[in-house]
Design a protein around this motif. Structure first.
Motif, PDB file in Angstrom:
ATOM      1  N   SER A 205       0.810  -1.223   0.000  1.00 29.41           N
ATOM      2  CA  SER A 205       0.000   0.000   0.000  1.00 29.41           C
ATOM      3  C   SER A 205       0.847   1.278   0.000  1.00 29.41           C
ATOM      4  CB  SER A 205      -0.914   0.009   1.231  1.00 29.41           C
ATOM      5  OG  SER A 205      -0.124  -0.101   2.407  1.00 29.41           O
ATOM      6  N   LEU A 206       2.147   1.133  -0.125  1.00 30.66           N
ATOM      7  CA  LEU A 206       3.012   2.317  -0.016  1.00 30.66           C
ATOM      8  C   LEU A 206       2.764   3.312  -1.145  1.00 30.66           C
ATOM      9  CD1 LEU A 206       5.412   3.789   1.363  1.00 30.66           C
ATOM     10  CD2 LEU A 206       6.927   2.507  -0.137  1.00 30.66           C
ATOM     11  N   VAL A 207       2.591   4.537  -0.739  1.00 28.97           N
ATOM     12  CA  VAL A 207       2.426   5.671  -1.652  1.00 28.97           C
ATOM     13  C   VAL A 207       3.341   6.760  -1.102  1.00 28.97           C
ATOM     14  CG1 VAL A 207       0.786   7.457  -2.377  1.00 28.97           C
ATOM     15  CG2 VAL A 207       0.062   5.070  -2.279  1.00 28.97           C
ATOM     16  N   LEU A 208       4.020   7.503  -1.967  1.00 29.01           N
ATOM     17  CA  LEU A 208       4.901   8.561  -1.464  1.00 29.01           C
ATOM     18  C   LEU A 208       4.131   9.504  -0.545  1.00 29.01           C
ATOM     19  CD1 LEU A 208       7.191   9.779  -4.392  1.00 29.01           C
ATOM     20  CD2 LEU A 208       7.558   7.953  -2.740  1.00 29.01           C
ATOM     21  N   HIS A 209       4.784   9.932   0.536  1.00 33.77           N
ATOM     22  CA  HIS A 209       4.143  10.876   1.446  1.00 33.77           C
ATOM     23  C   HIS A 209       4.468  12.325   1.069  1.00 33.77           C
ATOM     24  CE1 HIS A 209       3.780   7.605   4.820  1.00 33.77           C
ATOM     25  NE2 HIS A 209       3.197   7.265   3.705  1.00 33.77           N
ATOM     26  N   ASP A 210       5.445  12.504   0.194  1.00 33.87           N
ATOM     27  CA  ASP A 210       5.780  13.843  -0.298  1.00 33.87           C
ATOM     28  C   ASP A 210       5.033  14.095  -1.611  1.00 33.87           C
ATOM     29  OD1 ASP A 210       7.556  14.450   1.751  1.00 33.87           O
ATOM     30  OD2 ASP A 210       9.239  13.521   0.720  1.00 33.87           O
ATOM     31  N   PRO A 211       4.715  15.356  -1.902  1.00 36.10           N
ATOM     32  CA  PRO A 211       3.946  15.648  -3.119  1.00 36.10           C
ATOM     33  C   PRO A 211       4.833  15.738  -4.364  1.00 36.10           C
ATOM     34  CG  PRO A 211       4.308  17.665  -1.893  1.00 36.10           C
ATOM     35  CD  PRO A 211       4.951  16.569  -1.088  1.00 36.10           C
ATOM     36  N   VAL A 212       4.215  15.597  -5.489  1.00 34.39           N
ATOM     37  CA  VAL A 212       4.918  15.492  -6.770  1.00 34.39           C
ATOM     38  C   VAL A 212       5.875  16.654  -7.028  1.00 34.39           C
ATOM     39  CG1 VAL A 212       2.966  16.566  -8.002  1.00 34.39           C
ATOM     40  CG2 VAL A 212       4.558  15.118  -9.256  1.00 34.39           C
ATOM     41  N   TRP A 213       5.511  17.861  -6.614  1.00 34.32           N
ATOM     42  CA  TRP A 213       6.347  19.046  -6.911  1.00 34.32           C
ATOM     43  C   TRP A 213       7.710  18.955  -6.227  1.00 34.32           C
ATOM     44  CZ3 TRP A 213       1.308  19.299  -4.973  1.00 34.32           C
ATOM     45  CH2 TRP A 213       0.335  19.533  -5.934  1.00 34.32           C
ATOM     46  N   TYR A 214       7.768  18.140  -5.191  1.00 30.96           N
ATOM     47  CA  TYR A 214       8.998  17.993  -4.412  1.00 30.96           C
ATOM     48  C   TYR A 214       9.825  16.820  -4.922  1.00 30.96           C
ATOM     49  CZ  TYR A 214      11.639  17.787   0.067  1.00 30.96           C
ATOM     50  OH  TYR A 214      12.599  17.812   1.035  1.00 30.96           O
ATOM     51  N   ASP A 215       9.261  16.000  -5.807  1.00 31.63           N
ATOM     52  CA  ASP A 215       9.830  14.685  -6.110  1.00 31.63           C
ATOM     53  C   ASP A 215      10.489  14.556  -7.475  1.00 31.63           C
ATOM     54  OD1 ASP A 215       8.883  13.804  -3.663  1.00 31.63           O
ATOM     55  OD2 ASP A 215       6.988  13.068  -4.488  1.00 31.63           O
ATOM     56  N   HIS A 216      10.519  15.635  -8.254  1.00 32.65           N
ATOM     57  CA  HIS A 216      11.089  15.532  -9.598  1.00 32.65           C
ATOM     58  C   HIS A 216      12.516  14.997  -9.577  1.00 32.65           C
ATOM     59  CE1 HIS A 216       7.716  17.659 -11.271  1.00 32.65           C
ATOM     60  NE2 HIS A 216       7.941  18.733 -10.545  1.00 32.65           N
ATOM     61  N   LEU A 217      12.859  14.233 -10.587  1.00 28.20           N
ATOM     62  CA  LEU A 217      14.252  13.853 -10.797  1.00 28.20           C
ATOM     63  C   LEU A 217      14.920  14.918 -11.672  1.00 28.20           C
ATOM     64  CD1 LEU A 217      13.896  10.009 -11.424  1.00 28.20           C
ATOM     65  CD2 LEU A 217      14.968  11.120  -9.479  1.00 28.20           C
ATOM     66  N   PRO A 218      16.258  14.890 -11.785  1.00 30.34           N
ATOM     67  CA  PRO A 218      16.915  15.884 -12.638  1.00 30.34           C
ATOM     68  C   PRO A 218      16.460  15.764 -14.099  1.00 30.34           C
ATOM     69  CG  PRO A 218      18.532  14.659 -11.336  1.00 30.34           C
ATOM     70  CD  PRO A 218      17.218  13.990 -11.134  1.00 30.34           C
ATOM     71  N   TYR A 219      16.449  16.856 -14.783  1.00 32.57           N
ATOM     72  CA  TYR A 219      16.277  16.939 -16.245  1.00 32.57           C
ATOM     73  C   TYR A 219      14.865  16.664 -16.768  1.00 32.57           C
ATOM     74  CZ  TYR A 219      21.340  16.308 -15.864  1.00 32.57           C
ATOM     75  OH  TYR A 219      22.654  16.416 -15.497  1.00 32.57           O
ATOM     76  N   LEU A 220      14.134  15.759 -16.110  1.00 34.58           N
ATOM     77  CA  LEU A 220      12.843  15.368 -16.660  1.00 34.58           C
ATOM     78  C   LEU A 220      11.819  15.418 -15.545  1.00 34.58           C
ATOM     79  CD1 LEU A 220      11.768  14.204 -19.448  1.00 34.58           C
ATOM     80  CD2 LEU A 220      11.785  11.982 -18.303  1.00 34.58           C
TER      81      LEU A 220
END
Lengths: 595, 595
Positions: A205-220
């Motif tokens: 059931s694991l889902v990231l607890h941080d929001p998408v705006w904080y989770d980007h990887l470099p470049y993309l």
């Protein structure tokens, strides 16, 4: 550019004093209470100088070879009362740099300086990107895919990587992408069968607890239709696609077994097992990117042989499916413990959380509203890209975090008073850290002991998940557990959510216990609180910067930290590959005499 | 917003006349020579009204149900002499719309209107994106991957797609991504084994001739370190990663064999063969996205049984490797023919190009400099995102393209005079189209007969690749080919780069020849030039819009056209799925009485 005379005057005076190597003149431009956070630009280290004497000391040692010049204010100054902040750019002998400056009443309170690109080795992007094509016929043409296959075939055999990265999670992959852009041959070894499996293998059931705006990887960046909270398997697929898109060399199903460094020729000898077959690699640099944590902490409870039920560490927990109708005890009260409790409850188990010490709990919605101001849709609308947000975040010295966070947590406690009352009534033991500085400080100090609530707290408050707080598990019994106060807890299943060892424990196993203890623990700031003993470091220990062990590095952290610091680790590795001088200011001393 | 009184006055008058259904009042606001290009907003069609009478006719039929309102100027007006242009927004009964307006001396010369989002079915993005998580415990929790696997398992069996897309190249994949965002169940069937194979299977040396800024797919742009010209296998890998990231349902190794439409229940019966096993699908909508072209044109040269060498169509050509030292004749002088010639030459073959008719050739570098102004790093720096560039491009009616392009080609011919002189001296027969309107017009009119030079022309000019122009191949002989003038051309290998049939030929095979001929050819503008007979259409025939055949659609074009028009095709399909009224203004009549 909206300049202010104040800002222009300060930069001009600073530039002048630096160019005359007038260290005390520089110091005069700073307040007594002042911070200079440097990311490689001056120190080839990640280092915060706190107060004038530390700044003077640093400049005295570095100024002559750093040779900074061409300081400029860039963009619009931000003025708030007697405080003026602005982005800045400058150059050093090694490269182009950027940073951020905050003046209070015309004197510097905070300066952040960061290396951005190495002279002559600028990362190709935008206008300088590769053409991808020679615009002429060539009888010796090698196509992109032929070259890629050749590289993959030779890597680790005919050709040795300059950098070997142990671990193919977000850390290894982000660093791998940075290194490829800089032209540094790198190989990632990953014990799992597929890139992204480090996420896929976690509990159902694991889902990231941080929001998408904080989770980007470099470049993309994640696209604008990506969900706010990424499910673990979707993140696994993204990492796999990403590794493919950025042409990373990854050996899957490969364990890293042994590594030793030969200081004479500057090469590591690393024994790995790939698909069951031993291979010896000879990289110059070895990066441990095995996760924010080290190996799972051992479950060290007497009576294990008597216990008739199932006993597992949270890292091995997959799903509650098999435990429907069972009585389950979950040891711990941090993120994994909460998520495991919910998963077991959802599967129809009878669940008791055995809380050993107070946790910090914050409602996800509240944290999103109040704690992610610069990583949000609002921020995007205001033009704060993730790169800008990262630089903003990096320009606050760790020493100033607790005060900033305490203010945030006062708001949070006020807003969610009813929520905390209900938790307390259910017997759940929470606090906001020893100094009330909250969840993020706890993450930085100990990487443990907190939970962003995405549903468990309600079940706890309702009594659907029972809690025994102050639970000191002293033994396993045939039927369950015994606590320090003599209480017996019946359990068919015990899940020990007791955390992980420090990253350097991985080094103990692969390099040597001596090297691991000379390096000392990773992570933590030296805050002097439980789990993060002093002395004060000002920065995270051993992360993304030179360690006491030559050519040995640690990379890790959540997606955000992996994104941001991978750039600086990659620049350090690139500089070393190119033979650029990288005099490290204040390389750490061995923690013990082991080295 | 820099408004001008002119613009504000015009929009207000336009809004007023429309709201009073005063069609002649609207017409008075336009010049005699005027264009209104509409993408769904008024016509539920892709249609350019040319001149006041066509505008009056269209409005008379549509105004009462379209009910346009709330016309606004958005962003800054662009003023050049007596011309004012601006972006606009408005609403209709069906949705929110945007467009672009160009006034000359205060009257409208060009209006472009486009549906952007359907009321109540807005595409979730940014602030409205999915959360990806229910913030509460749920004993019936289905995780993301469980739902994904379930969807994949049921798709085409228990669950039928609303849309079946035939073809998993950039067209099918871009449309699939758009439909998924709009919540339209779609299945892509692709004959190859992997997404992206339509590119991987092309000849070895293929690299995109268009630059990266022009090639983005929807939602996820190529990163800023992506090469300018993408090699075919790298593009294949990108498409595969993209399909995975956007969770598309694709059946690989699946051929579409037969399809028939039951008008009574509004469903297709489609027979496909998946991994060798027959499956019957029942979609409501059928989209042919089998490439910008139909099937390869048959090689119809007498004497094939006598010819002792190798004879293949360019679509089957892979690499010159096997042809080193051989004598090769390449029939054709468009893009594939040039690329095949270079590939053969690079492999060490003796190569002759048999040019049947004049080609348009432009140097890649020149075209990048002069022809891609709005799709370039400069454009990005000026804030012209790919979405803005697409809307700019879409706001020029096709009728005005030739003049615009003629001016561009005058510059090109001047700049590259020496290049063209050398080509002419080598006997290569080139022109700039019947009306000198150049390569892009030729692409729009006939999708053939041009080459963006990335190396072949130099080899031709140097005589390394021989050319026989005006070559009329009349027969294959035991040793090669015979031309119309009696000339014998020796060849071990003949590669026929003779192009492709129209897309509707695919329909002939899968649906029926009658339906295919009722639909008539796809692509082409009806320019009245060779390969694009009149009457003038004003838009590309049958592309991305209703055809004479109910619930049958064509999607295709290069990456740029697939990106832009996939949005409008997806909106048309979504509206039909939701039962929104979509009265099509001027649905085409059957070309023949076949239907």
């Amino acid at each position: 550019m909206t300049d202010t005379p104040q800002l222009g005057d300060w930069i001009a005076a600073f530039d002048r004093a630096l160019s005359y190597r007038d260290v005390s003149g520089v110091a005069d431009l700073f307040h007594d209470e002042c911070y200079w956070r440097d990311l490689l630009a001056f120190t080839w280290n990640i280092k915060t100088m706190e107060g004038r004497p530390e700044i003077v000391e640093m400049l005295s040692e570095t100024l002559s070879h750093v040779a900074p010049r061409a300081w400029r204010v860039s963009g619009q100054a931000e003025i708030a009362g007697n405080t003026v902040s602005s982005w800045i750019t400058f150059e050093t002998a090694a490269g182009v740099c950027k940073g951020r400056l905050t003046l209070v009443d015309g004197k510097c309170h905070i300066l952040m300086t960061a290396l951005d690109d190495l002279h002559g080795h600028e990362e190709p992007r935008g206008r300088t990107r590769n053409k991808g094509l020679t615009h002429r016929a060539d009888p010796h043409r090698r196509t992109w895919s032929e070259l890629r296959h050749e590289e993959t075939r030779r890597m680790g055999h005919e050709d040795q990587p300059y950098v070997l990265i142990v671990g193919g999670g977000q850390g290894g992959i982000a660093l791998g992408a940075r290194l490829r852009q800089l032209g540094v041959p790198a190989l990632i070894v990953e014990k799992n069968a597929r890139a992204g499996d480090s996420w896929r293998n976690r509990y159902r059931s694991l889902v990231l607890h941080d929001p998408v705006w904080y989770d980007h990887l470099p470049y993309l960046e994640f696209p604008e239709n990506w969900p706010v909270f990424t499910p673990k398997d979707k993140l696994g697929d993204w990492l796999e696609a990403y590794a493919n898109i950025f042409e990373l060399e990854i050996w899957q199903s490969t364990s890293c077994d042994k590594a030793s460094f030969d200081a004479e020729n500057g090469l590591w000898t690393v024994e790995v097992t790939r698909d069951g077959k031993p291979v010896t690699l000879r990289p110059a640099q070895l990066v441990f990117a095995t996760g924010a944590y080290g190996p799972p902490r051992e479950i060290d409870i007497p009576g294990g042989e008597e216990f008739a039920g199932t006993l597992i560490h949270s890292s091995a927990y997959q799903s509650g499916e098999a435990f429907a109708g069972k009585t389950c005890a979950v040891i711990g009260a941090a993120s994994s413990a909460h998520d495991v409790c919910v998963d077991l409850w959802e599967a129809g188990a009878d669940v008791t959380m055995l809380q050993r010490s107070p946790s910090i709990v914050v409602r996800s919605e509240t944290l999103m509203d109040l704690g992610f101001e610069i990583y949000s849709e609002d921020a995007v609308a205001r033009g704060i890209t993730v790169d800008v947000a990262d630089m903003l975040a990096a320009s606050v010295p760790f020493a100033l975090f607790p005060d900033q966070q305490r203010a945030l947590y006062q708001d949070i406690r006020k807003r969610d008073a009813a929520f905390y009352d209900r938790l307390a009534a259910a017997g759940f033991d929470f606090d906001f850290g020893e100094d009330d500085s909250g969840l993020m400080m706890k993450a930085l100090r100990t990487a443990s002991g907190y939970y962003i609530d995405v549903g468990a707290s309600d079940l706890i408050a309702n009594g659907e998940i029972k809690v025994i707080s102050g639970a000191d598990v002293v033994a396993l019994t045939p039927d369950g557990l015994r606590l320090g106060d003599g209480q017996e807890v019946t359990a068919d299943v015990v899940v020990a959510c007791i955390g992980y060892q420090s990253m350097n424990e991985i080094v103990a196993g692969i390099v040597s216990p001596e090297v691991a203890s000379a390096i000392g623990p990773c992570w933590g700031l030296g805050s002097g609180v439980r789990g993060d003993p002093g002395p004060w470091q000002g920065e995270l220990r051993n992360m993304w910067k030179p360690t006491v062990a030559e050519n040995l590095w640690f990379h890790g952290g959540n997606l955000a930290l992996s994104r941001f610091y991978s750039r600086f680790l990659a620049l350090q590795l690139k500089a070393r590959m190119e033979g650029i001088k990288t005099p490290v200011y204040r390389r750490p001393d061995p923690v013990q005499s082991g080295l």
